[in-house]
Each structure stands twice: as C-alpha cells, then as structure tokens.
Write an enzyme that holds these catalytic residues in place. Sequence first.
Site, short mmCIF file in Angstrom:
data_model
loop_
_atom_site.label_atom_id
_atom_site.label_comp_id
_atom_site.label_asym_id
_atom_site.label_seq_id
_atom_site.Cartn_x
_atom_site.Cartn_y
_atom_site.Cartn_z
N SER A 74 -2.74 -0.27 -17.62
CA SER A 74 -2.05 -0.25 -16.32
C SER A 74 -3.01 0.17 -15.22
CB SER A 74 -0.87 0.73 -16.37
OG SER A 74 0.03 0.27 -17.34
N GLY A 120 5.61 2.50 -18.50
CA GLY A 120 5.96 1.37 -17.65
C GLY A 120 4.76 0.61 -17.14
N ASN A 121 4.99 -0.22 -16.11
CA ASN A 121 3.97 -1.14 -15.61
C ASN A 121 3.45 -1.98 -16.78
OD1 ASN A 121 0.76 -1.37 -14.29
ND2 ASN A 121 2.56 -2.10 -13.24
N ILE A 157 -5.43 -5.14 -26.98
CA ILE A 157 -5.35 -6.49 -26.40
C ILE A 157 -6.34 -6.54 -25.24
CG2 ILE A 157 -3.84 -8.22 -25.33
CD1 ILE A 157 -3.01 -7.60 -28.17
N HIS A 187 1.41 -3.74 -23.95
CA HIS A 187 2.70 -3.13 -24.31
C HIS A 187 3.57 -4.14 -25.06
CE1 HIS A 187 1.73 -0.85 -20.49
NE2 HIS A 187 1.92 0.14 -21.33
#
Length: 280
Positions: free
Chosen positions: A188, A31-32, A178, A37
């Site tokens: 994150s 997540g985050n 990236i 992602h």
Amino acid sequence: MIITRTRKELDVALKNFSKNSEKLALIPTMGNLHEGHLSLIRIAKKHASKTISTIFVNPLQFGKNEDYDKYPRTHEDDIKKLNYEKCDILFLPVNNKEVFSNIEDIKTIHSGILGSELCGKIRPGHFDGVLTVVNKLFEIINPDVAVFGAKDYQQEILIRQMAVSLHPNIELIKAPIIRAENGIALSSRNNYLSEPELEMAANLYKSLYHSAQSYKKNVDLKTIISEAKNYLISKKLIPHYFELRDHNLNKIDINQFEGKKVFLGSVTINNTRLIDNIEF
Ligand code: PAF
C-alpha cells in the site's frame, strides 16, 4: 458479502456461520487493497469454506512520526474488490473501540528480542502493536486458518511465534510475495511513490535477487552485503538494513549456510520506507 461495522454485528455474522460448522479463514488487512491482499483471499479459499477479511488501520503499530493519519483509507474501492473475490464477511470497525473495547486496558503482546531487530529497530514498538491487534482479532473471530503475506517476513514469524503459545489451534498460512512487472513487491505504501520513484524502488528487489545469486555462487557474505548497500546508495535509496538470516530470522554470518535462508532489506525513498525479501 456481509459487512459488519460493530462487534455485535460481527458476532451475529460469525454465529450464523458456526451454526453450519464452516471452516473459517481470516485475512487481516489495513485496507487499500491490492493484488497482494487479493491473493491472500484466493489462498484462504483453498483452505476454508468461508473467508473473513478485516480492514483496520491499527493505531498501536504506528510510531508518533509515522503515517497513521495519512495511511490510505479507500473503503469503497476495497469493498468492491472483496465482493469481486467473493469474500464472505468484512469486519470494518466504525472506530477503535469496536476492536479494543477499552483502549486503556489493552492486553499488550510483547514481541521480544526479535521484535526489536530489523524493522523493529527502526520502528520501536511496532511489532508489539501488530501482535496486540492480531491477538485481539484472533480472540474476537477465532478463525480456523489465518493468512499472512511473506513480504512482511518478520511480522509473519512473530505472529507465528505468538500463535504457537496463545492460539495453537489456528493454522497459519504464509502467502508468497506478489510483485509488479519490474520486480517491486506490492505494498500500500507504493502509493506514496511517483512513477520514477517506483522504478528506483525496483532496485531493492534487484539487489536482493543479485545477492541471493552471489551467495549461491559462494561469494563472501560480507562482500555481498557491502556491495548491495553501495548499489542501493548509488541508486539514491537509503538502506536501513540489508541482512542474511535463516528462515526463523536467526542471524547468519557465514558463507555456505545450507538451510533455508532469506535476504531482507529495507530502504527509504523520499520519506517512504519500503521492505522486501527473497527466500532461497
Ligand atoms: O500486515 C498488515 O497489514 C498489518 O500489520 C496487520 C497484520 C493487518 C495488523 O494490523
């Protein structure tokens, strides 16, 4: 996007897909979500007709004094981003049991010698935790394809090694790193840093880039590494490791190694540990 919070809900969603014999790509995350992602989802879409993302902060891969509790959990925002990318299914388990069923009876996957080197030296048990959860997600979801980012270079190789023996039918795809405009690899954990610290952190990328250029120009490897470490220290970053390895992470200690290789570095900046690498 179908959001599933339990194994039962997930199974139903997956069954509906398999009835239509879709090719399924898995993008596991904690997540985050950031552009890194989201790039994995875009790549997954090129290799499969359906995508499933998981958001699970896996307790097994955090050490006792690490940031499991404070790891950013930003579900609402993440769901918006996944919807925007037209991800098909999200598995966002309500609790750890929905992943591991019986937490006392987990099948631990051992990451071997490589798992105790580089990041594994600083985070004992971390890669066993990663492999254990990824193996579990592979078992539950049984995807055709799975996508992992190249920023976590060591993780990607260990997962690849695990998959060769335990999940030979899953095609693994490595997605490029990236970077922000200043070169810093998106992560994150960058959220823990202030603006000036983010600028400082960009020196890790600069040192990796400069080291790769120097190696290509036949500068002596030991000199490159000691200069890189001194440079990082001069920029107030604490280096944990800075190494050249081949693309399978075997050690390289010679000048003029011809094959594909990678400089990998890890630094701490104000209690936040960052990693990055450059393959060339
Ligand atoms: O790279 C990550 O975010 C995690 O290590 C992963 C692969 C989702 C396993 O928890």
